[in-house]
Design a protein around this motif. Structure first.
Motif, mmCIF file in Angstrom:
data_model
loop_
_atom_site.group_PDB
_atom_site.id
_atom_site.type_symbol
_atom_site.label_atom_id
_atom_site.label_comp_id
_atom_site.label_asym_id
_atom_site.label_seq_id
_atom_site.Cartn_x
_atom_site.Cartn_y
_atom_site.Cartn_z
ATOM 1 N N CYS A 95 0.808 -1.221 0.000
ATOM 2 C CA CYS A 95 0.000 0.000 0.000
ATOM 3 C C CYS A 95 0.843 1.274 0.000
ATOM 4 O O CYS A 95 0.541 2.229 -0.715
ATOM 5 C CB CYS A 95 -0.924 0.025 1.215
ATOM 6 S SG CYS A 95 -2.241 -1.191 1.143
ATOM 7 N N GLU A 96 1.867 1.297 0.818
ATOM 8 C CA GLU A 96 2.643 2.528 0.981
ATOM 9 C C GLU A 96 3.690 2.722 -0.104
ATOM 10 O O GLU A 96 4.103 3.843 -0.370
ATOM 11 C CB GLU A 96 3.333 2.541 2.342
ATOM 12 C CG GLU A 96 2.376 2.663 3.494
ATOM 13 C CD GLU A 96 3.074 2.655 4.846
ATOM 14 O OE1 GLU A 96 4.123 1.985 4.985
ATOM 15 O OE2 GLU A 96 2.567 3.320 5.759
ATOM 16 N N HIS A 97 4.137 1.642 -0.726
ATOM 17 C CA HIS A 97 5.245 1.762 -1.668
ATOM 18 C C HIS A 97 4.905 1.261 -3.066
ATOM 19 O O HIS A 97 4.958 2.020 -4.020
ATOM 20 C CB HIS A 97 6.474 0.999 -1.153
ATOM 21 C CG HIS A 97 6.917 1.428 0.193
ATOM 22 N ND1 HIS A 97 7.433 2.675 0.465
ATOM 23 C CD2 HIS A 97 6.900 0.766 1.382
ATOM 24 C CE1 HIS A 97 7.723 2.770 1.738
ATOM 25 N NE2 HIS A 97 7.420 1.635 2.325
ATOM 26 N N PHE A 98 4.595 -0.003 -3.197
ATOM 27 C CA PHE A 98 4.573 -0.645 -4.498
ATOM 28 C C PHE A 98 3.379 -0.268 -5.369
ATOM 29 O O PHE A 98 3.529 -0.101 -6.576
ATOM 30 C CB PHE A 98 4.713 -2.153 -4.344
ATOM 31 C CG PHE A 98 5.906 -2.546 -3.524
ATOM 32 C CD1 PHE A 98 7.141 -1.953 -3.743
ATOM 33 C CD2 PHE A 98 5.813 -3.478 -2.506
ATOM 34 C CE1 PHE A 98 8.260 -2.294 -2.979
ATOM 35 C CE2 PHE A 98 6.921 -3.835 -1.740
ATOM 36 C CZ PHE A 98 8.144 -3.230 -1.975
ATOM 37 N N ILE A 99 2.199 -0.133 -4.786
ATOM 38 C CA ILE A 99 1.022 0.257 -5.575
ATOM 39 C C ILE A 99 1.224 1.650 -6.164
ATOM 40 O O ILE A 99 0.742 1.950 -7.250
ATOM 41 C CB ILE A 99 -0.261 0.202 -4.708
ATOM 42 C CG1 ILE A 99 -0.728 -1.243 -4.594
ATOM 43 C CG2 ILE A 99 -1.362 1.076 -5.301
ATOM 44 C CD1 ILE A 99 -1.994 -1.432 -3.784
ATOM 45 N N LYS A 100 1.956 2.487 -5.475
ATOM 46 C CA LYS A 100 2.117 3.884 -5.897
ATOM 47 C C LYS A 100 3.143 4.073 -7.014
ATOM 48 O O LYS A 100 3.243 5.157 -7.577
ATOM 49 C CB LYS A 100 2.518 4.739 -4.693
ATOM 50 C CG LYS A 100 1.436 4.777 -3.628
ATOM 51 C CD LYS A 100 1.875 5.585 -2.440
ATOM 52 C CE LYS A 100 0.772 5.599 -1.387
ATOM 53 N NZ LYS A 100 1.150 6.408 -0.235
ATOM 54 N N ILE A 101 3.914 3.058 -7.329
ATOM 55 C CA ILE A 101 4.948 3.188 -8.362
ATOM 56 C C ILE A 101 4.312 2.975 -9.731
ATOM 57 O O ILE A 101 3.783 1.896 -10.010
ATOM 58 C CB ILE A 101 6.091 2.180 -8.128
ATOM 59 C CG1 ILE A 101 6.800 2.489 -6.812
ATOM 60 C CG2 ILE A 101 7.080 2.207 -9.302
ATOM 61 C CD1 ILE A 101 7.863 1.495 -6.423
ATOM 62 N N PRO A 102 4.362 4.016 -10.583
ATOM 63 C CA PRO A 102 3.763 3.860 -11.910
ATOM 64 C C PRO A 102 4.527 2.834 -12.753
ATOM 65 O O PRO A 102 5.748 2.752 -12.672
ATOM 66 C CB PRO A 102 3.866 5.261 -12.531
ATOM 67 C CG PRO A 102 4.833 6.017 -11.685
ATOM 68 C CD PRO A 102 4.960 5.314 -10.366
ATOM 69 N N GLN A 103 3.809 2.053 -13.548
ATOM 70 C CA GLN A 103 4.387 1.021 -14.414
ATOM 71 C C GLN A 103 5.374 0.134 -13.655
ATOM 72 O O GLN A 103 6.493 -0.125 -14.117
ATOM 73 C CB GLN A 103 5.089 1.636 -15.637
ATOM 74 C CG GLN A 103 4.199 2.399 -16.566
ATOM 75 C CD GLN A 103 4.239 3.897 -16.268
ATOM 76 O OE1 GLN A 103 5.208 4.400 -15.749
ATOM 77 N NE2 GLN A 103 3.169 4.592 -16.595
#
Length: 132
Positions: A84-92
């Motif tokens: 939730c805090e890191h990986f979902i927010k990284i585009p592509q």
């Protein structure tokens, strides 16, 4: 996460956990420099990315919703928080990770080429000395 997803992430987090900041930095910049734990986390992370291939649609939808609520984030397990805090927010995310894998392969080829050239130079130097 469902039981299967949780086990997979829990096991993976034991290896990549201390490198989360490094992983995020490498993914955002698509760069391996400097990366102290690359040999530890790159292979493990390859089993988790792309998220869509390893997490159900319903799980991803729930995590995206929870990612927007700081109060809900505090209730999550460590690996859920990472997502939730890191990986979902990284585009592509998937494409960026594949870029890192490609960079690592190129780096290995370059390292092998440097070693090969050093061996050739040493062999040439010894042959000159032994010839005299």
């Amino acid at each position: 996460l469902n039981d299967h997803e949780s086990r997979m992430w829990e096991v993976a987090r034991r290896k990549y956990g201390r490198y989360v900041d490094e992983i995020v930095r490498c993914l955002l910049t698509v760069s391996l420099e400097p990366s102290e734990g690359l040999d530890v986390w790159l292979d493990v992370f390859a089993q988790l990315v792309p998220l869509e291939a390893h997490l159900s649609e319903s799980t991803l939808a729930r995590l995206r919703k929870v990612a927007e609520s700081p109060a809900e984030l505090q209730k999550l397990r460590a690996w859920d928080k990472d997502i939730c805090e890191h990986f979902i927010k990284i585009p592509q995310l998937g494409a960026r990770f594949r870029g890192l894998e490609t960079l690592q392969r190129l780096q290995k080829f370059q390292d092998a080429d440097r070693i090969s050239r050093a061996i050739d130079l040493a062999r040439d130097a010894y042959s000159v000395v032994l010839a005299t």
